[in-house]
Design a protein around this motif. Structure first.
Motif, PDB file in Angstrom:
ATOM      1  N   LYS B  63      73.699  29.035 -38.999  1.00 39.60           N
ATOM      2  CA  LYS B  63      72.845  28.126 -38.211  1.00 39.60           C
ATOM      3  C   LYS B  63      71.749  27.507 -39.085  1.00 39.60           C
ATOM      4  O   LYS B  63      71.562  26.289 -39.098  1.00 39.60           O
ATOM      5  CB  LYS B  63      72.212  28.897 -37.033  1.00 39.60           C
ATOM      6  CG  LYS B  63      73.238  29.619 -36.167  1.00 39.60           C
ATOM      7  CD  LYS B  63      72.589  30.412 -35.050  1.00 39.60           C
ATOM      8  CE  LYS B  63      71.743  31.586 -35.505  1.00 39.60           C
ATOM      9  NZ  LYS B  63      72.473  32.697 -36.121  1.00 39.60           N
ATOM     10  N   SER B  64      71.034  28.379 -39.793  1.00 37.70           N
ATOM     11  CA  SER B  64      69.972  27.864 -40.682  1.00 37.70           C
ATOM     12  C   SER B  64      70.571  26.979 -41.758  1.00 37.70           C
ATOM     13  O   SER B  64      70.022  25.930 -42.097  1.00 37.70           O
ATOM     14  CB  SER B  64      69.226  29.020 -41.340  1.00 37.70           C
ATOM     15  OG  SER B  64      68.637  29.848 -40.388  1.00 37.70           O
ATOM     16  N   THR B  65      71.693  27.423 -42.288  1.00 38.82           N
ATOM     17  CA  THR B  65      72.347  26.669 -43.350  1.00 38.82           C
ATOM     18  C   THR B  65      72.750  25.275 -42.871  1.00 38.82           C
ATOM     19  O   THR B  65      72.584  24.287 -43.589  1.00 38.82           O
ATOM     20  CB  THR B  65      73.584  27.436 -43.847  1.00 38.82           C
ATOM     21  OG1 THR B  65      73.166  28.721 -44.302  1.00 38.82           O
ATOM     22  CG2 THR B  65      74.279  26.696 -44.968  1.00 38.82           C
ATOM     23  N   PRO B  99      60.901  25.333 -40.182  1.00 41.03           N
ATOM     24  CA  PRO B  99      61.734  26.363 -40.824  1.00 41.03           C
ATOM     25  C   PRO B  99      61.550  27.723 -40.150  1.00 41.03           C
ATOM     26  O   PRO B  99      60.627  27.909 -39.361  1.00 41.03           O
ATOM     27  CB  PRO B  99      61.195  26.426 -42.260  1.00 41.03           C
ATOM     28  CG  PRO B  99      60.220  25.320 -42.412  1.00 41.03           C
ATOM     29  CD  PRO B  99      59.794  24.915 -41.037  1.00 41.03           C
ATOM     30  N   GLN B 100      62.436  28.641 -40.493  1.00 39.52           N
ATOM     31  CA  GLN B 100      62.287  30.008 -40.009  1.00 39.52           C
ATOM     32  C   GLN B 100      60.948  30.553 -40.499  1.00 39.52           C
ATOM     33  O   GLN B 100      60.592  30.382 -41.668  1.00 39.52           O
ATOM     34  CB  GLN B 100      63.438  30.890 -40.519  1.00 39.52           C
ATOM     35  CG  GLN B 100      64.397  31.310 -39.404  1.00 39.52           C
ATOM     36  CD  GLN B 100      65.639  32.025 -39.918  1.00 39.52           C
ATOM     37  OE1 GLN B 100      66.398  31.449 -40.687  1.00 39.52           O
ATOM     38  NE2 GLN B 100      65.862  33.240 -39.472  1.00 39.52           N
ATOM     39  N   ARG B 101      60.209  31.191 -39.616  1.00 37.06           N
ATOM     40  CA  ARG B 101      58.856  31.635 -39.947  1.00 37.06           C
ATOM     41  C   ARG B 101      58.843  32.561 -41.157  1.00 37.06           C
ATOM     42  O   ARG B 101      57.949  32.522 -41.995  1.00 37.06           O
ATOM     43  CB  ARG B 101      58.254  32.355 -38.739  1.00 37.06           C
ATOM     44  CG  ARG B 101      56.854  32.874 -38.959  1.00 37.06           C
ATOM     45  CD  ARG B 101      56.207  33.253 -37.642  1.00 37.06           C
ATOM     46  NE  ARG B 101      56.957  34.262 -36.917  1.00 37.06           N
ATOM     47  CZ  ARG B 101      56.821  35.575 -37.118  1.00 37.06           C
ATOM     48  NH1 ARG B 101      55.975  36.011 -38.008  1.00 37.06           N
ATOM     49  NH2 ARG B 101      57.528  36.428 -36.430  1.00 37.06           N
ATOM     50  N   LEU B 181      64.341  22.771 -35.072  1.00 28.46           N
ATOM     51  CA  LEU B 181      63.582  24.021 -35.154  1.00 28.46           C
ATOM     52  C   LEU B 181      64.502  25.200 -35.430  1.00 28.46           C
ATOM     53  O   LEU B 181      65.521  25.376 -34.755  1.00 28.46           O
ATOM     54  CB  LEU B 181      62.829  24.278 -33.845  1.00 28.46           C
ATOM     55  CG  LEU B 181      61.900  23.159 -33.336  1.00 28.46           C
ATOM     56  CD1 LEU B 181      62.630  22.289 -32.323  1.00 28.46           C
ATOM     57  CD2 LEU B 181      60.659  23.741 -32.711  1.00 28.46           C
ATOM     58  N   ASP B 182      64.124  26.004 -36.418  1.00 30.00           N
ATOM     59  CA  ASP B 182      64.927  27.177 -36.740  1.00 30.00           C
ATOM     60  C   ASP B 182      64.277  28.419 -36.124  1.00 30.00           C
ATOM     61  O   ASP B 182      63.249  28.893 -36.605  1.00 30.00           O
ATOM     62  CB  ASP B 182      65.062  27.332 -38.256  1.00 30.00           C
ATOM     63  CG  ASP B 182      66.257  28.199 -38.646  1.00 30.00           C
ATOM     64  OD1 ASP B 182      66.724  28.977 -37.781  1.00 30.00           O
ATOM     65  OD2 ASP B 182      66.709  28.103 -39.804  1.00 30.00           O
ATOM     66  N   GLU B 183      64.859  28.911 -35.070  1.00 30.72           N
ATOM     67  CA  GLU B 183      64.374  30.105 -34.364  1.00 30.72           C
ATOM     68  C   GLU B 183      62.887  30.050 -34.011  1.00 30.72           C
ATOM     69  O   GLU B 183      62.103  30.902 -34.435  1.00 30.72           O
ATOM     70  CB  GLU B 183      64.679  31.365 -35.190  1.00 30.72           C
ATOM     71  CG  GLU B 183      66.164  31.507 -35.437  1.00 30.72           C
ATOM     72  CD  GLU B 183      66.551  32.940 -35.762  1.00 30.72           C
ATOM     73  OE1 GLU B 183      65.812  33.860 -35.375  1.00 30.72           O
ATOM     74  OE2 GLU B 183      67.615  33.132 -36.376  1.00 30.72           O
ATOM     75  N   PRO B 184      62.503  29.063 -33.204  1.00 31.09           N
ATOM     76  CA  PRO B 184      61.085  28.957 -32.835  1.00 31.09           C
ATOM     77  C   PRO B 184      60.604  30.123 -31.974  1.00 31.09           C
ATOM     78  O   PRO B 184      59.401  30.315 -31.827  1.00 31.09           O
ATOM     79  CB  PRO B 184      61.025  27.641 -32.052  1.00 31.09           C
ATOM     80  CG  PRO B 184      62.403  27.436 -31.542  1.00 31.09           C
ATOM     81  CD  PRO B 184      63.311  28.007 -32.591  1.00 31.09           C
TER      82      PRO B 184
HETATM   83 MG   LIG Z   1      68.830  31.627 -39.668  1.00 28.35          MG
END
Ligand SMILES: [Mg+2]
Ligand SMILES: Nc1ncnc2c1ncn2[C@@H]1O[C@H](COP(=O)(O)OP(=O)(O)OP(=O)(O)O)[C@@H](O)[C@H]1O
Lengths: 307, 269
Positions: B63-65, B99-101, B181-184
């Motif tokens: 997902k992030s990728t 980004p992811q925190r 948004l990555d995992e807000p």
């Molecule tokens: Mg991720």
């Protein structure tokens, strides 16, 4: 010591020491925050082979070819480190280890294979430099500071390190924002469209320039110490980036002045007779300042907090 | 056109595939690899303007990728991403990324207001002034996430939920049209989750497009109108009612999903 003696024997090395310390401390702040602080160490390992190559190519023991060789080696090393880190996706420390041991070994081989016996490549000199020898014989007192003829006799290292200091400070001021954003959050910086690879390369190249200029004046011990100690100390005193950089400059200058004075007079105060290496003492003072800040600094926590 | 797509999204109707020209965000044939095995394989996704899309999948699903590759932070083996019909690199002004925190060092010596001001970089440039107008925008973004009293705090002194809000505020300051948004909601408490979803819904109400990597399957239906299920490949995509089913979830998560997590069970609660 009277005014004339001070201006001619102490002022130039003190000014050079301060400029060296500040030139290295400035980029050191960002290297530290990027966990690349050891790059100063890496650079100092490749400077020596760089000087040898500069000599071999030109056949002359002249300042500029050797400085050029050192710069090329330093820049090649940091570019290689960045390339390995990014392409190989390995941690910065490992990339540095691979590059500087390889280049250093290459330099040693080159040295062995070629006839450099005529060159005076003195390890002690490379390590500690000779800050005390950078004196200003033309000076006759404070008035010499306004005398162009006397000023022309200042050690050339002074002008080179002053130029490097100016360049580093200017680049840092101009690229402050992108450097800060990319250092804090490289992904976000890239999403904003900032050239993060170029920024990170630019930083290490500027660091290489600072290291070579400093090495030229005072040897590598001080370079390694100044990249790390003043920024790390400053980090413990504040948690604002601007304030950290300002503190690191002040601490670098304090270490340079105090180190020089202590090296000259400390042993006498302790009953000894000989002065000790100023560069070594400057590095020591910067380390002691770091130790003090680690014990009593108000912001000790963040350094320990690794992501 | 935008309003029509928004309506379609809101009603949960399928938007015709292949309309990268008009989509707020579209990915085509995205394939990314860090090693011998691809992390993301040949993924297409289309996000209509004004919609709220959840990207769902197990840990390591890519997902992030996928987001990073779409934004050009990671070089893909193949594939491209567009926003509003143009290559993402040409419309960065209209895109805000969160980004992811955990991807940054929160010990970094800076304050909340400074981090949020980073969102204004494209307007300030290298040496432009951080003047009254921009300061007001940063302060407004901070207020929208309920962090006004923390503006001068060092970011390391914030709780995880507060840090997440700061990241959101930085994106809000950009005043973008598309939010990735990555995992807000990662590691935030219920109150912060409510605050963040309120901000995202407000963005949607203003016609903005929101794409969020999301982990909590129990809130997908409540928060989002579209989903993309991912596990290296795309498993399903569409309106929540159609694409977010027990079957697609099983396909995405395999045996790792407890029966209680499946949508049917959620609705029963
Ligand atoms: Mg991720
Ligand atoms: N920088 C990297 N180098 C090597 N492999 C990576 C890197 N980043 C991610 N991966 C691998 O790629 C795959 C996808 O990772 P990614 O972070 O995109 O997953 P994700 O769906 O975001 O997971 P999570 O829910 O845990 O955040 C994983 O197998 C991961 O190990």
């Amino acid at each position: 010591m009277n005014g004339a003696e001070f201006v001619s024997l102490s002022l130039p090395p003190i000014v050079i020491g301060v400029l060296v310390a500040v030139t290295c401390a400035l980029p050191g702040n960002f290297l530290l925050l990027r966990r690349q602080a050891l790059i100063g160490d890496a650079i100092s390992h490749v400077v020596l082979p760089g000087i040898v190559v500069g000599f071999l190519l030109t056949g002359a023991v002249a300042t500029w070819p050797m400085l050029l060789g050192a710069s090329v080696a330093a820049i090649a090393a940091v570019v290689l480190i960045e390339a390995i880190r990014r392409l190989g996706q390995i941690e910065a420390g490992a990339a540095m280890g691979v590059v500087f041991t390889t280049l250093f070994a290459g330099g040693v081989l080159l040295l062995e294979q070629s006839d450099t016996s005529s060159v005076h490549l003195d390890v002690e000199h490379a390590l500690y430099g000779n800050l005390e020898s950078l004196i200003w014989l033309e000076a006759t007192g404070w008035s010499s500071l306004a005398d162009p003829a006397a000023l022309a006799g200042l050690p050339p290292e002074l002008f080179r390190i002053a130029g490097a200091a100016g360049l580093v400070a200017l680049l840092l001021a101009v690229f402050w924002r992108p450097l800060k954003i990319a250092t804090f959050d490289e992904n976000y910086a890239a999403a904003l469209g900032l050239p993060v690879t170029a920024i990170s390369l630019g930083l290490v190249i500027v660091s290489a320039i600072a290291a070579v200029a400093a090495f030229d004046a005072v040897g590598s011990i001080i370079v390694i110490a100044m990249f790390i100690c003043p920024p790390a100390t400053a980090r413990l005193l504040t948690d604002r980036l601007g304030a950290q950089v300002a503190w690191s400059v002040a601490l670098a200058a304090i270490a340079a002045v105090a180190g020089f004075v202590l090296a000259g007079y400390g042993p006498l105060w302790l009953g000894g007779s000989d002065a000790v290496s100023a560069a070594g003492m400057i590095a020591t003072v910067s380390g002691v300042l770091l130790g003090l800040a680690a014990l009593v600094g108000p912001h000790r926590r963040p350094l320990a907090a690794q992501p | 056109m935008a309003a029509e797509l928004q309506l379609a999204a809101a009603e949960g109707r399928r938007v015709a595939p292949g309309d990268a020209e008009t989509a707020a965000f579209a990915v085509r044939g995205m394939t990314v690899s860090y090693g011998p095995k691809p992390a993301v394989f040949s993924v297409d996704m289309t996000v209509p303007e004004g919609s709220m899309t959840a990207v769902i999948g197990p840990n390591g699903a890519g997902k992030s990728t996928l987001l990073k590759a779409a934004l050009g932070l990671q070089t893909p083996l193949a594939g491209r991403a567009t926003a509003f019909g143009q290559p993402v690199t040409d419309v960065r002004d209209r895109i805000a990324y969160v980004p992811q925190r955990a991807s940054v060092d929160w010990g970094f010596p800076t304050r909340v207001i400074d981090v949020v001001a980073m969102g204004l970089y494209r307007e300030m440039g290298l040496l432009g002034r951080f003047g009254a107008r921009l300061k007001a925008r940063a302060a407004d973004a901070i207020a929208r996430v309920g962090m006004a009293e923390f503006a001068d705090r060092q970011i390391g002194q914030l709780s995880g939920g507060q840090q997440q809000r700061v990241f959101l505020a930085r994106a809000l300051a950009q005043d973008a049209d598309l939010y990735l948004l990555d995992e807000p909601f990662a590691g935030v408490d219920a109150a912060t989750e409510k605050a963040i979803i309120a901000v995202l819904k407000e963005l949607k109400a203003r016609g903005k497009t929101v794409v969020a990597v999301h982990h909590d399957l129990s809130t997908v239906t409540e928060y989002f109108d579209r989903v993309v299920l991912l596990n290296v490949r795309k498993i399903a995509e569409g309106a929540v009612g159609e694409a977010f089913t027990a079957d697609t979830l099983r396909a995405a998560y395999g045996g790792r999903l407890a029966a209680a997590d499946l949508p049917g069970a959620v609705h029963a609660i």
